[in-house]
Design an enzyme around this catalytic site. Structure first.
Site, mmCIF file in Angstrom:
data_model
loop_
_atom_site.group_PDB
_atom_site.id
_atom_site.type_symbol
_atom_site.label_atom_id
_atom_site.label_comp_id
_atom_site.label_asym_id
_atom_site.label_seq_id
_atom_site.Cartn_x
_atom_site.Cartn_y
_atom_site.Cartn_z
ATOM 1 N N LYS A 24 -18.544 -11.491 -26.804
ATOM 2 C CA LYS A 24 -17.270 -12.260 -26.387
ATOM 3 C C LYS A 24 -17.253 -12.002 -24.831
ATOM 4 C CE LYS A 24 -13.612 -9.401 -26.112
ATOM 5 N NZ LYS A 24 -12.816 -9.340 -24.499
ATOM 6 N N ASN A 25 -17.793 -11.029 -24.330
ATOM 7 C CA ASN A 25 -17.595 -10.673 -22.811
ATOM 8 C C ASN A 25 -18.773 -11.527 -22.092
ATOM 9 O OD1 ASN A 25 -15.487 -9.368 -23.192
ATOM 10 N ND2 ASN A 25 -16.369 -7.267 -22.813
ATOM 11 N N ARG B 50 -6.318 -12.072 -19.753
ATOM 12 C CA ARG B 50 -6.957 -11.665 -18.389
ATOM 13 C C ARG B 50 -8.307 -12.418 -17.975
ATOM 14 N NH1 ARG B 50 -6.862 -7.663 -14.475
ATOM 15 N NH2 ARG B 50 -8.871 -7.101 -13.578
ATOM 16 N N CYS C 273 -4.997 -7.128 -22.609
ATOM 17 C CA CYS C 273 -4.706 -5.819 -22.972
ATOM 18 C C CYS C 273 -3.946 -4.862 -22.280
ATOM 19 C CB CYS C 273 -6.018 -5.129 -23.453
ATOM 20 S SG CYS C 273 -6.691 -5.574 -25.310
ATOM 21 N N ARG D 239 -4.250 -3.536 -14.000
ATOM 22 C CA ARG D 239 -5.395 -4.073 -14.056
ATOM 23 C C ARG D 239 -5.302 -5.237 -12.932
ATOM 24 N NH1 ARG D 239 -8.017 -5.396 -20.152
ATOM 25 N NH2 ARG D 239 -9.822 -5.813 -18.833
ATOM 26 N N PRO D 240 -5.385 -4.697 -11.736
ATOM 27 C CA PRO D 240 -5.442 -5.341 -10.499
ATOM 28 C C PRO D 240 -6.406 -6.595 -10.523
ATOM 29 C CG PRO D 240 -6.013 -3.366 -9.736
ATOM 30 C CD PRO D 240 -5.942 -3.141 -11.276
ATOM 31 N N ILE D 241 -6.547 -7.432 -9.335
ATOM 32 C CA ILE D 241 -7.639 -8.485 -9.280
ATOM 33 C C ILE D 241 -7.759 -8.583 -7.686
ATOM 34 C CG2 ILE D 241 -6.989 -10.084 -11.298
ATOM 35 C CD1 ILE D 241 -5.265 -11.225 -9.042
ATOM 36 N N ASP D 242 -7.643 -7.364 -7.109
ATOM 37 C CA ASP D 242 -7.709 -7.485 -5.505
ATOM 38 C C ASP D 242 -9.037 -7.614 -5.269
ATOM 39 O OD1 ASP D 242 -7.763 -4.827 -6.945
ATOM 40 O OD2 ASP D 242 -8.201 -3.748 -5.222
ATOM 41 N N ASP E 176 -15.429 0.365 -23.841
ATOM 42 C CA ASP E 176 -14.873 -0.414 -24.986
ATOM 43 C C ASP E 176 -15.495 0.096 -26.332
ATOM 44 O OD1 ASP E 176 -13.892 -2.442 -23.316
ATOM 45 O OD2 ASP E 176 -15.242 -3.873 -23.610
ATOM 46 N N VAL F 119 -12.773 4.630 -16.707
ATOM 47 C CA VAL F 119 -12.927 2.996 -15.976
ATOM 48 C C VAL F 119 -11.073 2.350 -16.206
ATOM 49 C CG1 VAL F 119 -13.527 0.938 -16.643
ATOM 50 C CG2 VAL F 119 -14.952 2.704 -17.029
ATOM 51 N N ARG G 158 -8.868 -11.071 -31.346
ATOM 52 C CA ARG G 158 -9.201 -11.415 -29.966
ATOM 53 C C ARG G 158 -10.693 -11.026 -29.878
ATOM 54 N NH1 ARG G 158 -6.779 -8.472 -25.689
ATOM 55 N NH2 ARG G 158 -8.539 -9.549 -24.638
#
Ligand code: UD1
Length: 419
Positions: A22-23, A92, A116, A121-124, A304, A326, A396
């Site tokens: 998936k990833n 996300r 999730c 879960r920032p995107i900076d 995970d 993490v 998912r």
């Protein structure tokens, strides 16, 4: 609402084939925006998350044909730089279209991503990378706009080796003018798969899989055929399934070098593992030993698989520990396992698991994707029936999960139930 019912049925036996990752599939699908000719992707897992990103791409004008696990993509119709709000809020990873859109159309408008519920879960880091390449970023009421007349290669240091940020910045940089150097980047196998895919289309990405990636910008990318790598997290989940049921499972379609930390931890526990090419045989043993786990970016132990190992450790005599470094809030499955009879104490980012506990089938909730898998594993060795709700999380990320478990001898079914 759909639920999964599990009853214990002894040791799991037989063989299972692992699906495409998936990833790896999600960023590669996002990267198809960068192509200008036909792209054929094989071993794409049939998952809810893949459906969502496919819809995002269709909304941007790409044509996508699906034949089981093969997707044929025609990126020529790309005609929009604005993603659908509803789809973005569902996952996300849809944010991964931002880098490719910025590269192809010099503009990308997105809403803040969902996903999730495992901590903020920032995107900076993604945005820091786009800015360094010359994009102007504006944020208003949950909408993010990135615009650049021209992207220009730069040296970018990531404060944390974020998987998504590494991928997004890499995809933005492949069409930038000049050279980009990404330092302290993520080294996950899925990053390598993405780089291989981009390079097949004509990109010049070097060093993927190490902490420094260099990207020499090119004028345009073409198309290609690419097979998605096997899902190491799905493989790890079935490895734990064999260990927890004292089973004997052969897991096919794996790249064992992607599973080094997982193999090491299972062996430390006393589980027998035999590798043979693309197959791993996992033989569960009685009297496993307690272990200490710390999740880390690759090649460390994957976050995970943390929840699945927690289920296993409830069945190990003595005290084990798991430190989650993490994500800040990824122990929600502990409460569900406690409901089933486990003895787990969570203090900040550390969980102490004292075993061996007798587990009892209960009504539990999949609080996130991997938590859902962990509950199935615990249910395999619980007395009575376990009813797992909120299983959309499981869908998912796990392809045909009940079918695969049933083939190994598990008693598992999906039912439609009101409450
Ligand atoms: C990816 C995986 C997910 C896995 C995770 C960590 C996909 C689609 N998902 O998620 O299954 O659990 O890697 O291995 O590949 N962070 C920031 N700023 C940012 C980006 C991230 O602070 O801009 C933080 C996050 O909050 C988190 C940590 O970095 O605490 C790791 O996140 P990241 O590696 O980015 O994970 P994802 O790419 O979202």
């Amino acid at each position: 609402m759909e639920k999964i019912l599990v009853k214990p049925n002894g040791p799991l036996k037989g063989s299972v084939r692992i699906s495409g990752a998936k990833n790896a599939a999600l960023p590669i699908l996002a990267a198809s925006i960068l192509g200008t000719e036909e792209i054929v992707l094989e071993d794409v897992p049939e998952l809810k998350d893949v459906e969502i990103i496919t819809e995002v791409l269709r909304g941007l004008g790409l044509k996508i044909k699906k034949d089981k696990n093969t997707l044929t993509i025609d990126p020529k119709g790309l005609n929009s730089y604005e993603t659908d709000y509803e789809l973005m809020s569902k996952m996300r990873a849809s944010f991964l279209v931002m880098g490719p859109l910025l590269a192809r159309l010099s503009k990308a408008y997105n809403s803040l991503p969902g996903g999730c519920n495992i901590g903020s879960r920032p995107i900076d880091l993604h945005l820091k990378g786009f800015s360094a390449l010359g994009a102007k970023i504006t944020m208003t009421h949950g909408e993010i706009k990135a615009e650049a007349e021209k992207l220009i290669g730069n040296r970018i240091y990531l404060d944390f080796p974020s998987v998504g940020a590494t991928e997004n910045i890499m995809m933005a940089a492949v069409l930038a003018e000049g050279e980009t150097t990404l330092e302290n980047c993520a080294m996950e196998p899925e990053i390598v798969d993405l780089a291989n895919f981009l390079n097949k289309m004509g990109a010049r990405v070097m060093g993927a899989g190490t902490s420094t990636i260099k990207i020499k910008g090119v004028e345009k990318l073409t198309g290609c055929n690419h097979q998605i790598i096997p899902d190491r997290i799905e493989a790890g989940t079935f490895m734990v399934a064999s260990a927890i049921t004292q089973g004997d499972i052969e897991i096919d379609n794996v790249i064992t070098s992607h599973l080094k930390s997982v193999i090491a931890k299972l062996e430390e526990c006393g589980v027998e593992i035999k590798t043979n090419g693309s197959k791993i045989r996992v033989i569960g043993r009685e009297n496993l030993k307690p272990i200490a786990i710390k999740t880390l970016p690759h090649p460390g132990f994957p976050t995970d698989l943390q929840a699945q190992f927690m289920s296993l450790l409830t069945q190990v005599e003595g005290q084990s520990s798991i430190i989650e470094t993490v994500f800040e809030n990824r122990f929600m499955h502990a409460d569900e396992l406690i409901k089933m009879g486990a003895s787990i104490k969570v203090i900040d980012r550390e969980a102490l698991i004292t075993g061996k506990s007798k587990l009892y089938g209960s009504k539990v909730r999949a609080t996130d994707l991997r938590a859902g898998a962990a509950l199935i594993l615990a249910a395999l060795v619980s007395e009575g029936e376990t009813e797992i709700s909120d299983i959309y999380h499981i869908d998912r990320g796990y392809e045909k999960i009940e079918e695969k478990f049933r083939k190994l001898g598990a008693k598992i079914e999906r039912i439609e139930k009101e409450n």
